[in-house]
Scaffold this active site. Structure first.
Site, short mmCIF file in Angstrom:
data_model
loop_
_atom_site.label_atom_id
_atom_site.label_comp_id
_atom_site.label_asym_id
_atom_site.label_seq_id
_atom_site.Cartn_x
_atom_site.Cartn_y
_atom_site.Cartn_z
N GLU A 50 17.66 -1.43 44.01
CA GLU A 50 17.63 -0.14 43.31
C GLU A 50 17.87 -0.39 41.83
OE1 GLU A 50 18.72 3.23 46.59
OE2 GLU A 50 20.32 2.65 45.22
N HIS A 53 13.62 9.74 41.81
CA HIS A 53 14.00 8.96 43.00
C HIS A 53 14.45 9.91 44.11
CE1 HIS A 53 15.70 5.79 45.50
NE2 HIS A 53 16.85 6.45 45.52
N GLU A 61 10.41 3.66 47.80
CA GLU A 61 9.46 4.60 47.19
C GLU A 61 8.07 3.99 47.07
OE1 GLU A 61 11.51 6.67 43.64
OE2 GLU A 61 12.73 4.92 44.09
N GLU A 88 19.10 0.52 38.47
CA GLU A 88 20.10 1.44 37.94
C GLU A 88 20.69 0.90 36.64
OE1 GLU A 88 23.01 2.95 40.61
OE2 GLU A 88 21.83 2.56 42.42
N THR A 102 26.49 -5.50 45.15
CA THR A 102 25.96 -4.75 44.02
C THR A 102 26.01 -5.69 42.82
OG1 THR A 102 26.75 -2.63 44.87
CG2 THR A 102 26.18 -2.72 42.54
N ASP A 151 21.79 -1.92 42.93
CA ASP A 151 22.53 -1.50 44.11
C ASP A 151 21.70 -1.85 45.35
OD1 ASP A 151 24.54 -0.26 45.61
OD2 ASP A 151 23.45 1.63 45.64
N GLN A 196 21.05 1.89 56.73
CA GLN A 196 21.36 3.18 56.10
C GLN A 196 20.81 4.35 56.92
OE1 GLN A 196 19.83 3.47 52.11
NE2 GLN A 196 20.82 5.41 51.68
N LYS A 209 25.31 -0.27 51.87
CA LYS A 209 25.43 -0.40 50.42
C LYS A 209 26.57 -1.33 49.99
CE LYS A 209 22.48 2.95 49.03
NZ LYS A 209 21.45 2.83 47.98
N ASP A 241 28.87 5.31 42.73
CA ASP A 241 27.42 5.32 42.54
C ASP A 241 26.91 6.75 42.55
OD1 ASP A 241 25.01 4.06 42.09
OD2 ASP A 241 24.50 3.94 44.20
N ARG A 253 17.98 -0.54 54.13
CA ARG A 253 17.42 0.78 54.45
C ARG A 253 17.49 1.09 55.95
NH1 ARG A 253 17.80 3.14 49.61
NH2 ARG A 253 16.46 2.17 48.03
#
Length: 432
Positions: free
Chosen positions: A206, A141, A381, A208, A264, A240, A247, A260, A134, A244
């Site tokens: 996420e 971002h 975000e 992607e 996915t 993904d 993380q 993570k 990744d 949070r």
């Protein structure tokens, strides 16, 4: 390699289809009641069965060799053949599925075995993924997230020199539609000094793109930037999923781990490099004062034509919205032009130390947010780390994902004079 915008198919639903017109022809692996998993091609609302077409004698020579590889229960063998084989098979498929094909009458008499309704088929992972990496090439971002933790210095010094990435977990890659179980892990509650164990409370998505690797390289041999595009078989959508709170506690000093690796999600169709060729673009110029890429990452042709112009969309559908009949709410609209590094630069950098890439390896681009509100590719975000709630049309609010929430990613290529093509959908529902 593309076909005229005026070219139509004898498969009626392909004409004007938002995702899968004749000009797209993405590859995937599907099954249906009575049929084992096999390779197919999306055309309108149908899947063209490559095994059935081979058995009926519709392919010859080099196209037959490529179709045999693409008809199996994984696309690794097809990816390994490289660009020439893909182009040969694409030419033959364009010829066969064109409404003016000399074989259209014969094809239509065999349509019952050649074409399967997409809605009656199950999609599988397109390839067996040996390794998944990744990247972090979405600069907006990176800036948005960096501001949450380092307001005065959001980007670390290496970002504009190195295509940042980490190695992910291939075993938990899953195809669109697979439920996503809320992960457990350690978190450190605010104001506490000792972590606690339990389910993630700040679950996120996420937005992607996924990059499928075609031919690889020998161990110890780097892929030159000039040749890097020849090692890309095609693209898909990729979500993904990110825990949070897990993380935040685990990422120092080595980066993401359990936050993570639990899931996915990828979309099932591989849109080939050839189908994407009409939507190539110049890489956006770097802001004044940014360094030029180091020599091994800099190719004028790649800078001139190595970016892609793909519109990206995130939608959210909650359990309550489904019950009320409320349609999915768009959360973000972004674009692949928000990538600070090109696909070729990602491939080259990944191999520059001699790392062996193999057919069917998968890259994630990293979250592709835009610079403005409404373009952010993650809830982290959008809510500024949970400070602000998102209001939904059902009357609900969200800071992070709740059980029953379904995240839907979409992507489309649009350009004047070209037929619009899409990637299908990348879906996942959160389970407690």
């Amino acid at each position: 390699m593309s076909t005229s915008a005026n070219t139509r198919s004898w498969v009626e639903s392909a004409n004007g289809h938002a995702d899968f017109p004749l000009q797209n022809l993405p590859f995937g692996v599907f099954s249906r009641s009575g049929l084992t998993p096999r390779g197919g091609v999306a055309i309108g609302d149908w899947i063209f069965d490559l095994q059935a077409a081979l058995e009926a004698g519709f392919f010859n020579g080099a196209a037959r060799t490529a179709a045999e590889a693409a008809s199996r229960d994984q696309l690794n063998d097809f990816f390994a053949l490289g660009a020439e084989a893909r182009q040969t098979l694409r030419r033959e498929l364009l010829h066969l599925l064109d409404e003016n094909s000399p074989q259209s009458a014969r094809l239509q008499t065999k349509a019952e075995v050649l074409l399967h309704p997409m809605g009656e088929c199950q999609m599988h992972m397109p390839a067996h993924v040996g390794d998944y990496t990744d990247f972090y090439v979405g600069i907006h971002h990176a800036m948005n997230v960096g501001k949450l933790f380092r307001p005065d210095n959001p980007l670390l010094p290496n970002y504009k020199y190195v295509p940042i990435a980490y190695h992910g977990r291939a075993s938990t890659l899953c195809v669109s539609g697979t439920p996503v179980k809320r992960p457990n892990g350690q978190t450190l509650p605010p104001g506490q000094e000792v972590p606690q164990f339990g389910p993630c409370k700040r679950l996120d998505y996420e937005l992607e793109m996924g990059v499928w690797i075609g031919p690889g390289n020998a161990s110890g041999d780097a892929i030159d930037i000039v040749d890097a595009s020849q090692h890309i078989a095609g693209l898909c959508l990729l979500n993904d999923w990110s825990a949070r709170d897990i993380q935040a506690w685990e990422y120092q000093p080595l980066g993401p781990f359990l936050s993570k690796s639990f899931a996915t999600t990828v979309s099932p169709w591989v849109v080939t490099a050839e189908a994407l060729a009409p939507f190539r673009s110049a890489q956006p110029p770097r802001p004044a004062g940014d360094p030029q890429p180091l020599t091994y990452l800099l190719d004028p042709a790649d800078q001139h034509n190595g970016a892609l112009d793909v519109e990206l969309e995130v939608l959210l559908l909650t359990r309550q919205m489904k019950a009320q009949g409320v349609p999915a709410e768009r959360l973000a609209l972004s674009n692949t032009l928000n990538m600070y590094w090109t696909l070729a630069q990602m491939v080259t950098h990944h191999s520059v130390n001699g790392c062996k890439l193999q057919p069917g390896d998968l890259f994630g681009t990293g979250t592709l947010s835009g610079p403005q509100t409404g373009q952010f590719g993650s809830l982290l975000e959008m809510t500024e780390g949970g400070k602000h709630a998102i209001q939904l049309p059902s009357g609900e609010v969200r800071r992070f994902l709740e059980d029953g929430d379904e995240v839907i990613l979409k992507a489309r290529c649009k350009r004047e004079g070209q037929v619009t093509i899409g990637f299908g959908e990348c879906r996942g529902v959160i389970e407690g």
